[in-house]
Scaffold this active site. Structure first.
Site, PDB file in Angstrom:
ATOM      1  N   LYS A 229       0.831  -1.196   0.000  1.00 44.50           N
ATOM      2  CA  LYS A 229       0.000   0.000   0.000  1.00 44.50           C
ATOM      3  C   LYS A 229       0.869   1.250   0.000  1.00 44.50           C
ATOM      4  O   LYS A 229       2.040   1.213   0.373  1.00 44.50           O
ATOM      5  CB  LYS A 229      -0.891   0.027   1.262  1.00 44.50           C
ATOM      6  CG  LYS A 229      -1.861  -1.121   1.393  1.00 44.50           C
ATOM      7  CD  LYS A 229      -2.600  -1.028   2.732  1.00 44.50           C
ATOM      8  CE  LYS A 229      -3.552  -2.204   2.943  1.00 44.50           C
ATOM      9  NZ  LYS A 229      -4.723  -2.134   2.062  1.00 44.50           N
ATOM     10  N   ARG A 303      -9.885 -11.943   1.596  1.00 48.93           N
ATOM     11  CA  ARG A 303     -10.727 -13.010   1.038  1.00 48.93           C
ATOM     12  C   ARG A 303     -10.029 -14.365   1.069  1.00 48.93           C
ATOM     13  O   ARG A 303     -10.690 -15.404   1.100  1.00 48.93           O
ATOM     14  CB  ARG A 303     -11.194 -12.620  -0.362  1.00 48.93           C
ATOM     15  CG  ARG A 303     -10.095 -12.333  -1.345  1.00 48.93           C
ATOM     16  CD  ARG A 303     -10.529 -11.364  -2.444  1.00 48.93           C
ATOM     17  NE  ARG A 303     -10.523  -9.981  -1.983  1.00 48.93           N
ATOM     18  CZ  ARG A 303     -10.842  -8.936  -2.744  1.00 48.93           C
ATOM     19  NH1 ARG A 303     -11.207  -9.108  -3.991  1.00 48.93           N
ATOM     20  NH2 ARG A 303     -10.804  -7.714  -2.250  1.00 48.93           N
TER      21      ARG A 303
END
Length: 445
Positions: A229, A303
């Site tokens: 990020k 996920r």
């Protein structure tokens, strides 16, 4: 004076008047509740939080709260008790001060008639609010203070205090049992992953009774891994385990309120870090369910761990599943910070969870999840891929639905509702504890 106080929601005004006998100063705190047509118990709850914070800031030790007229005094009483306790939460646990912080020592709720049922509502409110604040404190901890092993330790400590059963798996067990999504995400960190499993079994329950599973994402810090990020606001990624904290907070309250419902909480916990051992874009992981997932973006790690958490819930025999996760930025684009995105493969279960969330004051909005979006998760090399572009919230939910299979399942994407970007009249900047009250309300329904 004109313009100082208009009664808008979130406004307050403290008035002073000398007492008639000169014994001291009387103080009256006015609270804005907004429009009568829109006002409900959840507005009252936030107003009570605002009152508690304003009273404490003004060094008021005893606050008398007069209930507004209400058709349901039990609900209003619970809202005030819960809101005041939530409002007193602070995130200053690493601050040093020579001066003792002011405290609100007592709250008296003025009602039309004191009854045992009102005392019971206050007791319930205290349990739920304290559990929400416990979950908030977990989420507000710095990543270095709460790696997966410490997360698991605190879960076990809480479970021991409230009579819950712990069945957690350490890193070696995670790898040996084939939880490849969880292991793949966690392998890049010096702090190894864990699967935190906590059970609530009501008295007299048997293995044949229905079992619900609450699955919470437990990424204790998310750098994005190799797909790292940008640095701006990365510090907020210490709260990427807010779903897991909510599951544990809910179980903390459920253990005290004792509903007749078997519940297991499952939190796949890991740090997502870049290193020479980290999973790389293009790698393929084999999950507990046997499906393979191509990892095209290591920053779509939630996920991967949830896929294993949901599969583990099904292995335990869960008849219905709710998962909670700060999963996607796209749900914030869609819904902002007021509503949680709700995805489901089962209309009746979705309605039941959504209604519980509404009663709890944590509103949801149902979002689509269907094979209309399947190209977003199709892979040339594996069964699925973990990222395929926008609409990412739906694509992520669709991937998770493959692991829920035919088990009634709801996915709550709390990325927009788990964190206050700035201080509110009723709360400090930081974790909101979203999900705790929804799960408790669901369990009690």
């Amino acid at each position: 004076r004109d313009g100082e106080f208009r009664g808008r929601a979130g406004e307050s005004q403290l008035l002073y008047r000398g007492s008639a006998n000169g014994a001291g100063t009387l103080r009256l705190l006015l609270l804005g509740l907004g429009s009568h047509s829109d006002f409900d118990a959840h507005d009252l709850q936030r107003a009570a939080g605002m009152a508690a914070r304003a009273a404490r800031a003004s060094r008021i030790k005893h606050l008398y709260f007069m209930l507004p007229a209400s058709d349901d005094e039990r609900q209003a009483t619970r809202a005030v008790a819960e809101g005041a306790r939530l409002g007193l939460y602070e995130v200053d646990f690493y601050q040093h001060s020579e001066e003792k912080a002011p405290e609100l020592e007592r709250l008296t709720i003025i009602v039309s008639d004191v009854a045992d049922e009102l005392r019971a509502e206050i007791a319930r409110a205290e349990i739920i609010a304290e559990s929400v604040n416990w979950a908030r404190a977990l989420s507000d901890e710095p990543g270095a203070a709460l790696p997966p092993r410490e997360f698991a330790r605190r879960a076990a400590e809480m479970a021991g205090e409230f009579g819950l059963r712990v069945e957690s798996l350490d890193a070696d067990q995670v790898r040996e049992r084939g939880l490849g999504g969880l292991w793949g995400v966690g392998r890049g960190s010096e702090e190894k992953p864990a699967l935190i499993v906590v059970r609530y079994e009501p008295e007299g329950a048997t293995d044949g009774d229905e079992l619900w599973a609450f699955v919470g994402k437990g990424i204790t810090f998310d750098t994005g891994g190799i797909s790292i990020k940008h640095g701006l606001d990365m510090y907020e990624m210490k709260t990427d385990m807010a779903g897991g904290a909510a599951v544990l907070g809910a179980l903390r309250a459920i253990a005290q309120l004792k509903p007749r419902r078997r519940i297991v909480g499952i939190i796949p916990a890991a740090e997502n870090m870049p290193s020479g051992h980290a999973i790389k874009p293009g790698d393929v992981v084999k999950t507990l369910a046997g499906y393979t997932i191509e990892v095209v973006d290591t920053d779509a790690e939630g996920r991967l761990v949830l896929a294993d958490g949901i599969a583990y819930a099904r292995q335990l025999g869960a008849s219905s599943i709710v998962d909670l996760a700060t999963l996607t930025g796209s749900i914030i684009v869609a819904l902002g910070d007021h509503r949680t995105g709700l995805f489901s493969n089962h209309d009746e279960w979705a309605t039941r969870v959504g209604e519980a969330a509404g009663r709890a004051g944590e509103p949801t909005w149902r979002m689509p999840v269907s094979d209309d979006y399947k190209k977003r998760i199709e892979s040339a090399i594996a069964d699925f891929k973990n990222y395929g572009g926008r609409p990412d919230a739906t694509a992520a939910a669709l991937l998770l639905s493959k692991f829920a299979a035919d088990t009634p399942w709801v996915h709550l994407d709390i990325a927009g509702t788990a964190w206050y970007d700035e201080a509110q009249p009723h709360a400090p900047k930081g974790s909101t504890g979203t999900g705790v009250r929804t799960l408790v309300e669901l369990a009690l329904s």
